[in-house]
Design an enzyme around this catalytic site. Structure first.
Site, PDB file in Angstrom:
ATOM      1  N   SER A 106      -0.930   1.237   8.386  1.00 38.68           N
ATOM      2  CA  SER A 106      -0.508   0.073   7.600  1.00 38.68           C
ATOM      3  C   SER A 106       0.859  -0.428   8.049  1.00 38.68           C
ATOM      4  O   SER A 106       1.740   0.369   8.380  1.00 38.68           O
ATOM      5  CB  SER A 106      -0.435   0.459   6.119  1.00 38.68           C
ATOM      6  OG  SER A 106       0.272  -0.529   5.387  1.00 38.68           O
ATOM      7  N   TYR A 129       0.299  -7.382   8.561  1.00 35.00           N
ATOM      8  CA  TYR A 129       0.467  -8.477   7.606  1.00 35.00           C
ATOM      9  C   TYR A 129       1.434  -9.439   8.261  1.00 35.00           C
ATOM     10  O   TYR A 129       2.475  -9.019   8.777  1.00 35.00           O
ATOM     11  CB  TYR A 129       1.114  -7.982   6.308  1.00 35.00           C
ATOM     12  CG  TYR A 129       0.186  -7.345   5.306  1.00 35.00           C
ATOM     13  CD1 TYR A 129      -0.970  -7.985   4.890  1.00 35.00           C
ATOM     14  CD2 TYR A 129       0.502  -6.108   4.753  1.00 35.00           C
ATOM     15  CE1 TYR A 129      -1.800  -7.404   3.947  1.00 35.00           C
ATOM     16  CE2 TYR A 129      -0.329  -5.517   3.808  1.00 35.00           C
ATOM     17  CZ  TYR A 129      -1.476  -6.178   3.411  1.00 35.00           C
ATOM     18  OH  TYR A 129      -2.289  -5.603   2.486  1.00 35.00           O
ATOM     19  N   THR A 154      -5.123  -8.284   8.353  1.00 34.39           N
ATOM     20  CA  THR A 154      -5.686  -8.333   6.998  1.00 34.39           C
ATOM     21  C   THR A 154      -5.675  -9.773   6.514  1.00 34.39           C
ATOM     22  O   THR A 154      -4.628 -10.429   6.508  1.00 34.39           O
ATOM     23  CB  THR A 154      -4.885  -7.423   6.056  1.00 34.39           C
ATOM     24  OG1 THR A 154      -4.979  -6.085   6.571  1.00 34.39           O
ATOM     25  CG2 THR A 154      -5.444  -7.450   4.644  1.00 34.39           C
ATOM     26  N   LYS A 227      -9.713  -7.922   8.812  1.00 33.29           N
ATOM     27  CA  LYS A 227     -10.024  -7.051   7.669  1.00 33.29           C
ATOM     28  C   LYS A 227     -10.044  -7.863   6.382  1.00 33.29           C
ATOM     29  O   LYS A 227      -9.048  -8.518   6.054  1.00 33.29           O
ATOM     30  CB  LYS A 227      -8.976  -5.936   7.564  1.00 33.29           C
ATOM     31  CG  LYS A 227      -9.125  -5.058   6.335  1.00 33.29           C
ATOM     32  CD  LYS A 227      -8.192  -3.851   6.397  1.00 33.29           C
ATOM     33  CE  LYS A 227      -8.381  -2.934   5.224  1.00 33.29           C
ATOM     34  NZ  LYS A 227      -7.787  -3.440   3.978  1.00 33.29           N
ATOM     35  N   SER A 249     -14.696  -5.869   3.455  1.00 33.04           N
ATOM     36  CA  SER A 249     -13.792  -5.170   2.536  1.00 33.04           C
ATOM     37  C   SER A 249     -13.342  -6.110   1.426  1.00 33.04           C
ATOM     38  O   SER A 249     -13.157  -7.309   1.657  1.00 33.04           O
ATOM     39  CB  SER A 249     -12.549  -4.701   3.321  1.00 33.04           C
ATOM     40  OG  SER A 249     -11.544  -4.203   2.451  1.00 33.04           O
ATOM     41  N   HIS A 251     -10.580  -4.970  -0.154  1.00 34.48           N
ATOM     42  CA  HIS A 251      -9.262  -4.354  -0.295  1.00 34.48           C
ATOM     43  C   HIS A 251      -9.303  -3.238  -1.355  1.00 34.48           C
ATOM     44  O   HIS A 251      -8.336  -3.019  -2.088  1.00 34.48           O
ATOM     45  CB  HIS A 251      -8.228  -5.416  -0.685  1.00 34.48           C
ATOM     46  CG  HIS A 251      -6.863  -5.221  -0.091  1.00 34.48           C
ATOM     47  ND1 HIS A 251      -6.342  -6.033   0.871  1.00 34.48           N
ATOM     48  CD2 HIS A 251      -5.896  -4.302  -0.337  1.00 34.48           C
ATOM     49  CE1 HIS A 251      -5.110  -5.650   1.179  1.00 34.48           C
ATOM     50  NE2 HIS A 251      -4.821  -4.583   0.459  1.00 34.48           N
ATOM     51  N   ARG A 306      -8.429   5.620  -0.481  1.00 35.96           N
ATOM     52  CA  ARG A 306      -7.846   6.537  -1.472  1.00 35.96           C
ATOM     53  C   ARG A 306      -8.116   8.015  -1.212  1.00 35.96           C
ATOM     54  O   ARG A 306      -7.197   8.832  -1.404  1.00 35.96           O
ATOM     55  CB  ARG A 306      -8.313   6.129  -2.873  1.00 35.96           C
ATOM     56  CG  ARG A 306      -7.786   4.748  -3.309  1.00 35.96           C
ATOM     57  CD  ARG A 306      -8.352   4.361  -4.661  1.00 35.96           C
ATOM     58  NE  ARG A 306      -7.923   3.036  -5.100  1.00 35.96           N
ATOM     59  CZ  ARG A 306      -8.513   1.890  -4.766  1.00 35.96           C
ATOM     60  NH1 ARG A 306      -9.557   1.886  -3.952  1.00 35.96           N
ATOM     61  NH2 ARG A 306      -8.054   0.741  -5.231  1.00 35.96           N
TER      62      ARG A 306
END
Ligand SMILES: Cc1cc2nc3c(=O)[nH]c(=O)nc-3n(C[C@H](O)[C@H](O)[C@H](O)COP(=O)(O)O)c2cc1C
Length: 352
Positions: A106, A129, A154, A227, A249, A251, A306
């Site tokens: 990330s 990002y 993303t 994404k 996705s 998110h 997660r």
């Protein structure tokens, strides 16, 4: 408790993490409808197993882009691993390597992309990002120099959504006080609680349109992956813009609440893409049978968010490795039981 599945890791992680951190990792946006649907949609799908197939040499190995991996399971980009473990993303990527998986790092990581890259021999992609173009350009250069093999843009975050758990916990304050560097590995970023509405829009780069793909291509020769795709229309556009892959996705239910679950969007997207780019999926994968269902409906590989944070919180890189190995073993069992000895044998006919 000795964890034997991903649900056990969830229970153990909750015991270890401070409430605001747990809620930040676990939560979704608004009423968390998408968050729950991501799981429920997998549970609704039914398998059609074949019998008397030779599955003596069942094998989960596959490849994404041109990289061989031991299992069709990668680590989704998630922010701020330093709140789960002191070694943060460096521990996460070591776990990924040890399991033969790979990691999408990330741009909101705790550690710098260079530090994380140094901890890894294997697959690593950089999730971008775009806040400002000069900053993005600099990040792409750094990612290339550090040996990242793809840029994952993303596209579902023109603003950061409302995450009410974070508001109630005053997560912005908590994070600034206890984990001031949690998001600071690569770019300037602040969790939602710190931002007013206009700042929230600016931070998430609200001006992105399809033109950004051409801009990216002039700044990198790395494969570009989008994404956050949920429709056949956008998948078709992504193919027209010649991306190398898309990640189906929502998110993890953290952006627009009330979307279709990624696993429900996958069939129309696979039909629209017709093999012209790779398709990955994330959101709600907790069992080997979930991986199998996603592959059957057209994904090349899946990503988990997660559960990796749970493994990291419970046992650092060993926990990450174990989470991946549990899913791989479950996938292996599921492949044997449905009569698909290799990843290539997993086809649409396995789903009712
Ligand atoms: C705590 C957390 C932080 C996240 N941070 C990012 C991020 O920085 N960039 C991004 O593209 N997606 C981010 N995501 C979304 C994940 O990449 C992924 O889409 C989602 O977690 C998949 O769902 P799952 O958690 O059910 O596996 C984040 C998700 C979580 C849970």
């Amino acid at each position: 408790m000795q964890p034997i599945n991903l649900h056990d890791y969830e229970v153990l992680a909750q015991r270890r993490l401070a409430r605001p951190v747990w809620d930040y990792y676990q939560g979704g946006s608004d009423d968390e409808i998408s968050l729950h649907e991501n799981r429920a949609a997998f549970a609704r799908l039914r398998l059609r197993p074949r019998v008397l197939v030779d599955v003596n040499n069942c094998n989960t190995a596959t490849s994404v882009l041109t990289t061989e991996i031991a299992m069709p399971i990668l680590i989704a980009p998630t922010a701020a691993h330093g709140m789960a473990h002191a070694a943060g993303e460096c521990a996460t990527i070591r776990g990924a390597d040890a399991a033969g998986s790979g990691m999408i790092v990330s741009s909101n990581a705790t550690f710098s992309m260079e530090d994380i890259a140094r901890a890894s021999q294997g697959l690593r992609w950089y999730q971008l990002y775009i806040n400002t173009l000069p900053e993005a350009q600099q990040q792409i250069k750094r990612a290339e120099a550090a040996g990242y093999q793809a840029i994952v843009l993303t596209v579902d975050t023109p603003l950061l959504s409302r995450r009410e758990r974070d508001r109630r916990n005053n997560m912005g304050n908590f994070q600034r006080t206890y984990y001031p560097r949690a998001f600071a590995g690569n770019a300037s970023y602040t969790v939602e609680g710190n931002l007013n509405d206009s700042e929230r829009a600016i931070y998430a780069g609200h001006t992105l349109t399809w033109d950004i793909i051409a801009w990216l291509r002039t700044h990198t020769s790395l494969p570009i992956i989008l994404k956050g795709i949920l429709t056949a229309e956008d998948a078709t556009l992504a193919v027209q813009y010649r991306v190398a892959g898309i990640i189906v996705s929502n998110h993890g239910g953290r952006q627009l609440d009330g979307t279709i679950a990624p696993i429900e969007a996958l069939p129309e997207i696979a039909a629209a893409v017709r093999g012209q780019c790779e398709i990955y999926l994330d959101g709600g994968i907790r069992r080997g049978t979930d991986v199998l269902k996603a592959l059957a409906l057209g994904a090349q590989a899946v990503m988990i968010g997660r559960p990796i944070l749970w493994g990291l919180a419970v046992q650092g890189s060993e926990g990450v490795k174990h989470v991946l190995e549990i899913l791989q073993q479950e996938l292996h069992s599921a492949m044997v039981l449905v009569g698909s000895p290799t990843v290539k044998d997993i086809t649409r006919s396995l789903i009712q």
